[in-house]
Design an enzyme around this catalytic site. Structure first.
Site, mmCIF file in Angstrom:
data_model
loop_
_atom_site.group_PDB
_atom_site.id
_atom_site.type_symbol
_atom_site.label_atom_id
_atom_site.label_comp_id
_atom_site.label_asym_id
_atom_site.label_seq_id
_atom_site.Cartn_x
_atom_site.Cartn_y
_atom_site.Cartn_z
ATOM 1 N N ASP A 258 -8.907 -78.562 62.863
ATOM 2 C CA ASP A 258 -9.276 -77.146 62.997
ATOM 3 C C ASP A 258 -8.120 -76.190 62.721
ATOM 4 O OD1 ASP A 258 -11.821 -77.947 63.652
ATOM 5 O OD2 ASP A 258 -11.504 -77.805 65.815
ATOM 6 N N GLU A 259 -7.167 -76.605 61.904
ATOM 7 C CA GLU A 259 -6.028 -75.745 61.605
ATOM 8 C C GLU A 259 -5.842 -75.517 60.104
ATOM 9 O OE1 GLU A 259 -2.438 -76.804 63.575
ATOM 10 O OE2 GLU A 259 -3.387 -77.055 65.540
#
Length: 315
Positions: A258-259
Site C-alpha cells: 500500500d505504498e
C-alpha cells in the site's frame, strides 16, 4: 489553427518555409487520433523538438499538457494529435520519433487513442469494484477489453454478475499454496495478453516477485483513513475512533504494501450520526469512483510515473 507548441517551434526558427503549416490533403479523411507521452531529463528545446517533428510530419495537435518537476529535474509531456497528411500513420510516426527521442533520452510511447487495451480484474468476496468496472466497460465509459477475471472465491459468489464471455478463473489460495497460485496468476496474465491488472478489492497481498513483474501496470484500491486502520473491519475501527473523514486511494502496486505511487484519492465527510454500516456503504461508493478514475486515466495515458510519485494529466 497554429497551436502553442507550434508557436514555440516557430519562435526558434524551426518551422517549414515561411513558417507555413503543411497543407492537409483535403480529399482525405484525417487520420485516427494518437496519444504521445514522454518523460526525460529537462533541458531546453524539448517542446520545440516535439512540435517541429509533428509539424514536419503533417500532424495536427489536438491537446497538449506538459510539466517540469523542478525537484527531480524531470520533464513530462502528453500530446493528443492526428495526422492530416496522406500516408502518415502510427508506424511511420513511431519510426520518425525514435530519432527525436534518442538524443533526449526519452521514455516515450505513441499509440492510437481508440485502442482498447486488455485488462485483467482480480477480486475477492467484496464485489462492488468488480461490478462497477464490468458496467463501465460494458457501456464504453472506460476504454478497455476485460481479458480475464480472477478470484480466490468460486464463481457462485458472483452468480448475480454478468461476466458475458469473459473467462473466469477460480484460484483459491492458502499460505502453503500462495506461490503456486501466483505463478498461475502470472500465467493467466501472459495467456490473456493482459496489459493492465486491477486489484478490484482483491484481498491478497502480491509477493515482491509478482509485484515486480507487474510494475507500472497493476492498480490497487484501498480505504484511506486518518489515522490509518489496518487489518479486519477498517470501517468499524474508524467508527470506534470517531473519524470525520473517510476516503480511498488508488495506487500502483509495489513490493511495499500500500505504498506505491498514488494515482487518485477522494474523501467524504461523515458525522457522529454515521453507523459502521453507513461508513461501509459510503466507503464502497468512494472506492468505486476512485478506482474507476485511476484506471481510466491510466488507459488514456494520462498517468506518468515520477519515481515514487505520479504526474497525472487529468481531463
Amino acid at each position: 489553427m497554429i497551436t502553442e507548441l507550434e508557436r514555440q517551434a516557430a519562435a526558434q526558427g524551426q518551422t517549414g518555409p515561411a513558417g507555413a503549416l503543411p497543407p492537409p490533403d483535403r480529399g482525405e479523411a484525417r487520420g485516427e487520433a494518437l496519444i504521445l507521452t514522454l518523460s526525460c531529463t529537462n533541458r531546453p528545446g524539448i517542446v520545440a523538438a516535439v512540435a517541429t517533428f509533428l509539424f514536419e510530419s503533417g500532424c495536427n495537435i489536438l491537446d497538449a499538457n506538459q510539466y517540469d518537476d523542478r525537484e527531480t529535474g524531470r520533464f513530462f509531456m502528453r500530446v493528443a494529435l492526428n495526422p492530416v497528411r496522406e500516408g502518415v500513420g502510427l508506424a511511420s510516426l513511431k519510426d520518425g520519433f525514435a530519432a527525436i527521442a534518442g538524443p533526449f533520452g526519452m521514455n516515450w510511447s505513441l499509440r492510437a487513442r481508440a485502442e482498447r487495451r486488455r485488462v485483467m480484474l482480480l477480486a475477492s468476496k467484496s464485489d462492488h469494484c468488480l461490478a462497477d468496472l464490468l458496467y463501465r466497460g460494458r457501456i464504453g465509459e472506460i476504454p478497455m477489453e476485460i481479458a480475464a477475471i480472477v478470484s480466490n472465491h468460486p464463481r457462485e459468489v458472483y452468480a448475480h454478475l454478468d461476466f458475458g464471455d469473459t473467462p473466469f478463473h477460480h484460484l483459491p489460495v492458502t499460505r502453503e499454496t500462495k506461490m503456486e497460485q501466483e505463478a498461475r496468476v502470472w500465467q493467466i496474465v501472459q495467456e490473456s495478453r493482459s496489459e493492465v491488472v486491477v486489484l478490484a478489492r482483491y484481498m491478497q497481498v502480491l509477493s515482491e516477485g509478482l509485484a515486480a513483474k507487474l510494475s507500472g501496470r497493476c492498480i490497487n484500491i484501498h480505504h484511506s483513513f486518518l489515522p490509518g486502520f489496518k487489518g479486519a473491519k477498517p470501517y468499524h475501527q474508524a467508527f470506534e475512533r470517531g473519524v470525520k473523514l473517510i476516503g480511498a486511494t488508488a495506487h500502483y502496486v509495489t513490493s511495499d504494501l500500500d505504498e506505491g505511487p498514488i494515482i487518485e484519492q477522494d474523501v467524504e465527510r461523515v458525522s457522529h450520526h454515521a453507523t459502521p454500516e453507513d461508513l461501509v456503504r459510503k466507503g464502497r461508493d468512494i472506492e468505486r469512483r476512485v478506482l474507476a478514475r485511476a484506471l481510466a486515466w491510466h488507459l488514456e495515458d494520462r498517468v506518468l510515473l515520477n519515481g515514487k510519485r505520479t504526474v497525472v494529466f487529468s481531463d
